[in-house]
Structure formats: structure tokens, C-alpha cells
Design a protein around this motif. Structure first.
Motif, PDB file in Angstrom:
ATOM      1  N   PHE A 177      11.188 -10.807  -0.894  1.00  0.00           N
ATOM      2  CA  PHE A 177       9.898  -9.664   0.471  1.00  0.00           C
ATOM      3  C   PHE A 177      10.872  -8.733   1.121  1.00  0.00           C
ATOM      4  CE2 PHE A 177       6.242 -12.400   1.132  1.00  0.00           C
ATOM      5  CZ  PHE A 177       5.945 -12.437   0.032  1.00  0.00           C
ATOM      6  N   GLN A 178      12.110  -9.845   1.834  1.00  0.00           N
ATOM      7  CA  GLN A 178      13.661  -8.577   2.231  1.00  0.00           C
ATOM      8  C   GLN A 178      13.777  -7.510   1.289  1.00  0.00           C
ATOM      9  OE1 GLN A 178      13.606  -8.370   5.281  1.00  0.00           O
ATOM     10  NE2 GLN A 178      12.234 -10.011   5.541  1.00  0.00           N
ATOM     11  N   GLU A 179      14.233  -8.005   0.200  1.00  0.00           N
ATOM     12  CA  GLU A 179      14.501  -7.027  -1.417  1.00  0.00           C
ATOM     13  C   GLU A 179      13.956  -6.080  -1.290  1.00  0.00           C
ATOM     14  OE1 GLU A 179      17.953  -7.477  -2.193  1.00  0.00           O
ATOM     15  OE2 GLU A 179      17.627  -9.132  -0.062  1.00  0.00           O
ATOM     16  N   LEU A 180      12.456  -6.438  -1.447  1.00  0.00           N
ATOM     17  CA  LEU A 180      12.005  -5.219  -1.556  1.00  0.00           C
ATOM     18  C   LEU A 180      12.074  -4.319  -0.207  1.00  0.00           C
ATOM     19  CD1 LEU A 180       8.773  -6.965  -3.444  1.00  0.00           C
ATOM     20  CD2 LEU A 180       9.965  -5.627  -4.092  1.00  0.00           C
ATOM     21  N   LYS A 181      11.364  -4.889   0.417  1.00  0.00           N
ATOM     22  CA  LYS A 181      11.722  -4.040   2.115  1.00  0.00           C
ATOM     23  C   LYS A 181      13.675  -3.574   1.442  1.00  0.00           C
ATOM     24  CE  LYS A 181       8.888  -7.199   5.051  1.00  0.00           C
ATOM     25  NZ  LYS A 181       8.958  -8.141   6.072  1.00  0.00           N
ATOM     26  N   LYS A 182      13.802  -3.938   1.145  1.00  0.00           N
ATOM     27  CA  LYS A 182      15.552  -2.758   1.773  1.00  0.00           C
ATOM     28  C   LYS A 182      15.247  -2.143   0.964  1.00  0.00           C
ATOM     29  CE  LYS A 182      18.805  -7.084   2.964  1.00  0.00           C
ATOM     30  NZ  LYS A 182      19.791  -7.483   2.165  1.00  0.00           N
ATOM     31  N   ASN A 223      -0.402  -9.788 -14.006  1.00  0.00           N
ATOM     32  CA  ASN A 223      -1.427 -10.505 -12.762  1.00  0.00           C
ATOM     33  C   ASN A 223      -1.211  -9.955 -11.428  1.00  0.00           C
ATOM     34  OD1 ASN A 223      -2.775 -11.485 -14.647  1.00  0.00           O
ATOM     35  ND2 ASN A 223      -1.658 -13.680 -14.478  1.00  0.00           N
ATOM     36  N   LEU A 224      -0.349  -9.576 -11.463  1.00  0.00           N
ATOM     37  CA  LEU A 224       0.230  -8.926 -10.316  1.00  0.00           C
ATOM     38  C   LEU A 224       0.322  -6.910 -10.458  1.00  0.00           C
ATOM     39  CD1 LEU A 224       3.970 -10.299 -10.015  1.00  0.00           C
ATOM     40  CD2 LEU A 224       2.414 -10.400  -8.207  1.00  0.00           C
ATOM     41  N   SER A 225       0.078  -6.433 -11.126  1.00  0.00           N
ATOM     42  CA  SER A 225      -0.105  -5.229 -11.168  1.00  0.00           C
ATOM     43  C   SER A 225      -1.501  -5.027 -10.667  1.00  0.00           C
ATOM     44  CB  SER A 225       0.683  -4.669 -13.210  1.00  0.00           C
ATOM     45  OG  SER A 225       1.738  -4.710 -13.115  1.00  0.00           O
ATOM     46  N   ILE A 226      -2.113  -5.817 -11.817  1.00  0.00           N
ATOM     47  CA  ILE A 226      -3.633  -6.279 -11.851  1.00  0.00           C
ATOM     48  C   ILE A 226      -4.177  -6.018 -10.185  1.00  0.00           C
ATOM     49  CG2 ILE A 226      -6.132  -7.755 -11.586  1.00  0.00           C
ATOM     50  CD1 ILE A 226      -5.159  -7.972 -14.877  1.00  0.00           C
ATOM     51  N   MET A 227      -3.573  -7.256  -9.638  1.00  0.00           N
ATOM     52  CA  MET A 227      -3.894  -7.568  -7.666  1.00  0.00           C
ATOM     53  C   MET A 227      -3.443  -5.783  -6.817  1.00  0.00           C
ATOM     54  SD  MET A 227      -1.858  -9.280  -5.508  1.00  0.00           S
ATOM     55  CE  MET A 227       0.137  -8.083  -5.140  1.00  0.00           C
ATOM     56  N   ILE A 228      -2.105  -5.290  -7.431  1.00  0.00           N
ATOM     57  CA  ILE A 228      -2.274  -4.082  -6.947  1.00  0.00           C
ATOM     58  C   ILE A 228      -3.236  -2.979  -7.141  1.00  0.00           C
ATOM     59  CG2 ILE A 228      -0.176  -2.230  -6.630  1.00  0.00           C
ATOM     60  CD1 ILE A 228       2.099  -4.390  -6.813  1.00  0.00           C
ATOM     61  N   ALA A 229      -3.521  -2.575  -8.211  1.00  0.00           N
ATOM     62  CA  ALA A 229      -4.248  -1.601  -8.793  1.00  0.00           C
ATOM     63  C   ALA A 229      -5.157  -2.063  -8.407  1.00  0.00           C
ATOM     64  CB  ALA A 229      -4.291  -1.327 -10.307  1.00  0.00           C
ATOM     65  N   LYS A 230      -6.527  -2.901  -8.233  1.00  0.00           N
ATOM     66  CA  LYS A 230      -7.012  -3.336  -7.225  1.00  0.00           C
ATOM     67  C   LYS A 230      -7.392  -2.771  -5.264  1.00  0.00           C
ATOM     68  CE  LYS A 230      -9.297  -6.883 -10.060  1.00  0.00           C
ATOM     69  NZ  LYS A 230     -10.177  -8.007 -10.315  1.00  0.00           N
ATOM     70  N   GLU A 236       4.519   2.408  -0.335  1.00  0.00           N
ATOM     71  CA  GLU A 236       3.012   2.087   0.036  1.00  0.00           C
ATOM     72  C   GLU A 236       3.143   0.465  -1.491  1.00  0.00           C
ATOM     73  OE1 GLU A 236      -0.682   1.218   1.299  1.00  0.00           O
ATOM     74  OE2 GLU A 236       0.798   2.805   2.054  1.00  0.00           O
ATOM     75  N   ILE A 237       3.876   1.025  -2.406  1.00  0.00           N
ATOM     76  CA  ILE A 237       2.994  -0.165  -3.133  1.00  0.00           C
ATOM     77  C   ILE A 237       3.966  -1.401  -2.694  1.00  0.00           C
ATOM     78  CG2 ILE A 237       3.077  -0.872  -6.036  1.00  0.00           C
ATOM     79  CD1 ILE A 237       2.904   1.557  -6.531  1.00  0.00           C
ATOM     80  N   VAL A 238       5.259  -1.706  -2.143  1.00  0.00           N
ATOM     81  CA  VAL A 238       5.710  -2.580  -1.562  1.00  0.00           C
ATOM     82  C   VAL A 238       4.752  -3.486  -0.081  1.00  0.00           C
ATOM     83  CG1 VAL A 238       7.601  -3.404  -0.406  1.00  0.00           C
ATOM     84  CG2 VAL A 238       7.805  -2.135  -2.453  1.00  0.00           C
ATOM     85  N   LYS A 239       4.121  -2.883   0.922  1.00  0.00           N
ATOM     86  CA  LYS A 239       3.279  -3.277   1.607  1.00  0.00           C
ATOM     87  C   LYS A 239       1.676  -3.769   0.819  1.00  0.00           C
ATOM     88  CE  LYS A 239       4.217   0.723   4.725  1.00  0.00           C
ATOM     89  NZ  LYS A 239       3.858   2.052   5.451  1.00  0.00           N
ATOM     90  N   ILE A 240       1.558  -2.850  -0.622  1.00  0.00           N
ATOM     91  CA  ILE A 240       0.054  -3.754  -0.636  1.00  0.00           C
ATOM     92  C   ILE A 240       0.895  -4.957  -1.454  1.00  0.00           C
ATOM     93  CG2 ILE A 240      -1.573  -3.640  -2.198  1.00  0.00           C
ATOM     94  CD1 ILE A 240      -1.406  -0.465  -2.049  1.00  0.00           C
ATOM     95  N   LEU A 241       1.888  -5.109  -2.196  1.00  0.00           N
ATOM     96  CA  LEU A 241       2.647  -6.792  -2.709  1.00  0.00           C
ATOM     97  C   LEU A 241       2.786  -7.701  -1.722  1.00  0.00           C
ATOM     98  CD1 LEU A 241       4.266  -7.296  -6.148  1.00  0.00           C
ATOM     99  CD2 LEU A 241       4.912  -8.225  -3.597  1.00  0.00           C
ATOM    100  N   ILE A 242       2.965  -7.009  -1.102  1.00  0.00           N
ATOM    101  CA  ILE A 242       3.702  -8.757   0.347  1.00  0.00           C
ATOM    102  C   ILE A 242       2.169  -8.822   1.007  1.00  0.00           C
ATOM    103  CG2 ILE A 242       5.049  -8.550   2.509  1.00  0.00           C
ATOM    104  CD1 ILE A 242       6.846  -6.813   1.350  1.00  0.00           C
ATOM    105  N   THR A 243       1.378  -7.992   1.300  1.00  0.00           N
ATOM    106  CA  THR A 243      -0.113  -7.900   1.866  1.00  0.00           C
ATOM    107  C   THR A 243      -0.833  -8.478   1.485  1.00  0.00           C
ATOM    108  OG1 THR A 243       0.720  -6.137   3.167  1.00  0.00           O
ATOM    109  CG2 THR A 243      -1.739  -7.453   3.465  1.00  0.00           C
ATOM    110  N   ASN A 244      -0.603  -8.804  -0.416  1.00  0.00           N
ATOM    111  CA  ASN A 244      -1.898  -9.527  -0.871  1.00  0.00           C
ATOM    112  C   ASN A 244      -1.644 -10.399  -1.656  1.00  0.00           C
ATOM    113  OD1 ASN A 244      -4.101  -7.431  -0.586  1.00  0.00           O
ATOM    114  ND2 ASN A 244      -2.960  -6.083  -0.893  1.00  0.00           N
ATOM    115  N   ILE A 245      -0.622 -10.608  -1.952  1.00  0.00           N
ATOM    116  CA  ILE A 245       0.581 -11.364  -2.871  1.00  0.00           C
ATOM    117  C   ILE A 245      -0.567 -12.874  -2.446  1.00  0.00           C
ATOM    118  CG2 ILE A 245       2.113 -12.307  -1.142  1.00  0.00           C
ATOM    119  CD1 ILE A 245       2.465 -11.716  -5.142  1.00  0.00           C
TER     120      ILE A 245
END
Length: 325
Positions: free
Chosen positions: A293-298, A164-171, A307-316
């Protein structure tokens, strides 16, 4: 992992034909034509049998027994079962331990193989009625995922969340409908290779040894090898193969980096990491969303596509949990 050798056979027109083997001489085994009654000892329920070749000895001619014995490694113990569809035995599997080994099959090995047998019988039942498509395909794959969750108690719901997270990012990346579908299916099945990793390693609370970690690193390749054999899943095999590669090239199994890693694999890598971090594991409690989120940013620009890290954090928070089919 306890098995030293193994063989797979099918039954057609009351005859047993070997189709694959590890360790044993497959060419010799294929030359045998054995009546299925000889294999009646292989019951539908998985069972542990000692000295399996000796059991076969009294069921076939001396000539065929000598060929069977010549084709087989020395076996101390076997774990066997047969596949039955519509009350018809259609195939069987034997996993074998060398006669010089100190290993032994145990009850948890029987349980694992029983779960696999149930899955395999469901697959062949649907295939027989030509219904392995659409919702049926999804149900079969979900059954495989549920089996994985029994095998690895810390991954309950993980695969579906990654999908489901992958769908969100792909969209969010405006990918095509086909690519969004591929992201969903690859995310759903990305960990299926872990079925070949012993439960005691997957559920280990202590620090993993180098040997444990090396075994775990094989799971993307094992999944890829299996998926490549299936026409309906071949298109997502490469995405599963590369989902543990890193942006900086320090990942596995091939050590490719940046845009050399398929986009969908990069999507799954971020979705997988977020889901894992926000879930309880044997070695730690779940992180909060902000901690994850902090671990993903690191890890951005090192482990993950930034770019994908930004998208997940922005759209979660707007995650669309509607499955794509």
C-alpha cells in the motif's frame, strides 16, 4: 531468441504450403509445391536437426531443391516440429540458426517449443470442433497462462490474481458489464507477451542489463500484435498494449499519460503492481500488504492513476474472486 530465421507451413491435400517466414524468401517458398512426405523428418516431437536442407535434398527433385535452397538462408541448425490433430499432420514450424552463428539450440529450447506445440494442438483441436467459445475459450486462455507460469516460475497465480483485482476495481468504478468482462480478460492475459522473453532473463536473480530491460519492454507490444489477430480477443488488445504506461508519461511502449491511457489499462497497471509486490520474485521477497500500500501511495500521481490506487486500497479486503465470463 536464439533463432536467426524461421518458417511456418501448412499441409493441405498432402501438399506443403509455406504461409510465413522470417529471413527466408517467402515469395519463393510459396511458389513451391512439395509433397508432405518430404517433411516426414519434421516429427511431432520438437527436435534439433543439423543441415536441414541437406536432409531435404534427397527427397525432392533437383529443380525444386534448387528453388528451396535459393529461397533459404544458410542454416547450420534447426529446431522443428509438426502439429498433429486427430492423427493428421496439419502444419509445422522450423526455427533456424545461421551457419556462421556460434549459438546452439539446447534441451530447454526443446521443452519450451514442446509446451507451445501442446498449446497449439489444443487450440486447433477445439477450433476444428467449433467449440472455441464460452468455457472453452477461457480454458484455452488459462492453458496459455499456465504455460507462461512454467516459462516464468515467479508468476504462479499472478495473472489470475491481476484479473480478479481488475474485476474488483472495475466494479467499484461502476463500469458496465462489458467493461468489467474486458478488465477481467485483459488482466488475465496481460503478460502473455513474456512468452517471447528467454527464461534466463525472466528468472534472473542479478540486476537486469539495459539489453535485458529493453527486451522485456517489448512484451506489451508482442501481446498486442498477437491479440489483434484473434476476433474474440481483438477488443482487449489495446488494454494489454498500454498496461505499462505511467500516469506521468514515463512508461512504455508509447509514453502516453493520464487519461490518454485507457481506463482498463490504468486498472491493470495498479492490480499488476500490487500482485507483483506481494509475491516473491527472483530479486526480493514478497512485501506485506501494508508495505505494498505504501509503495502504491508513493507511486500515486507518478506511476499510477491516484483514484485507482485509492479504490484498490479501500476495497482489497472485499475482493470478489468470482470470475466473470
Amino acid at each position: 531468441s536464439k533463432s536467426d530465421y524461421g518458417s511456418i507451413y501448412k499441409i493441405r491435400d498432402d501438399k506443403v504450403t509455406y504461409v510465413d517466414a522470417v529471413g527466408h524468401d517467402l515469395k519463393l517458398l510459396k511458389s513451391l509445391q512439395i509433397n508432405k512426405s518430404v517433411f516426414s523428418v519434421h516429427t511431432n516431437e520438437p527436435q534439433i536437426l543439423d543441415n536441414l536442407l541437406e536432409r531435404d535434398k534427397n527427397m525432392i527433385s533437383q529443380e525444386k531443391y534448387e528453388v528451396l535452397k535459393s529461397a533459404s538462408k544458410n542454416i547450420e541448425q534447426s529446431l522443428t516440429f509438426s502439429l498433429t490433430v486427430d492423427n493428421e499432420r496439419i502444419a509445422g514450424i522450423s526455427l533456424d540458426i545461421n551457419d556462421k552463428s556460434k549459438k546452439q539450440f539446447m534441451q530447454d529450447d526443446i521443452e519450451t517449443l514442446a509446451a507451445f506445440r501442446n498449446l497449439a494442438e489444443s487450440f486447433y483441436t477445439f477450433q476444428r470442433y467449433n467449440k472455441l467459445q464460452g468455457d472453452f475459450q477461457r480454458d484455452i486462455i488459462l492453458s496459455m497462462i499456465k504455460f507462461l507460469e512454467v516459462h516464468d516460475k515467479y508468476t504462479g497465480g499472478h495473472s489470475e490474481e491481476v484479473a480478479n483485482l481488475s474485476i474488483m476495481i472495475a466494479k467499484s468504478l461502476d463500469l458496465s458489464k462489458k467493461e468489467i468482462n474486458n478488465a477481467y480478460w485483459a488482466g488475465l492475459i496481460h503478460d502473455i507477451g513474456k512468452l517471447l522473453i528467454p527464461k534466463k532473463i525472466l528468472n534472473k536473480k542479478q540486476k537486469l542489463t539495459d539489453s535485458d530491460y529493453s527486451l522485456i519492454q517489448n512484451h506489451p507490444y508482442w501481446a498486442y500484435t498477437a491479440l489483434k489477430q484473434t476476433k474474440k480477443l481483438d477488443s482487449i488488445a489495446k488494454y494489454v498494449l498500454y498496461h505499462h504506461e505511467r500516469w506521468d508519461g514515463e512508461g512504455y511502449p508509447e509514453g502516453v499519460k493520464r487519461e490518454q491511457i485507457p481506463l482498463i489499462s490504468r486498472i491493470i497497471a495498479v492490480a499488476d503492481a500490487y500482485s507483483a509486490m506481494t509475491s516473491d520474485r527472483a530479486y526480493r521477497d514478497a512485501l506485506s500488504k501494508q508495505e505494498a500500500f505504501q509503495e502504491l501511495k508513493k507511486g500515486s500521481k507518478k506511476q499510477f492513476d491516484p483514484e485507482i490506487v485509492k479504490i484498490l486500497i479501500t476495497n482489497i479486503d472485499s475482493l470478489d474472486k468470482t470470475n466473470v465470463k
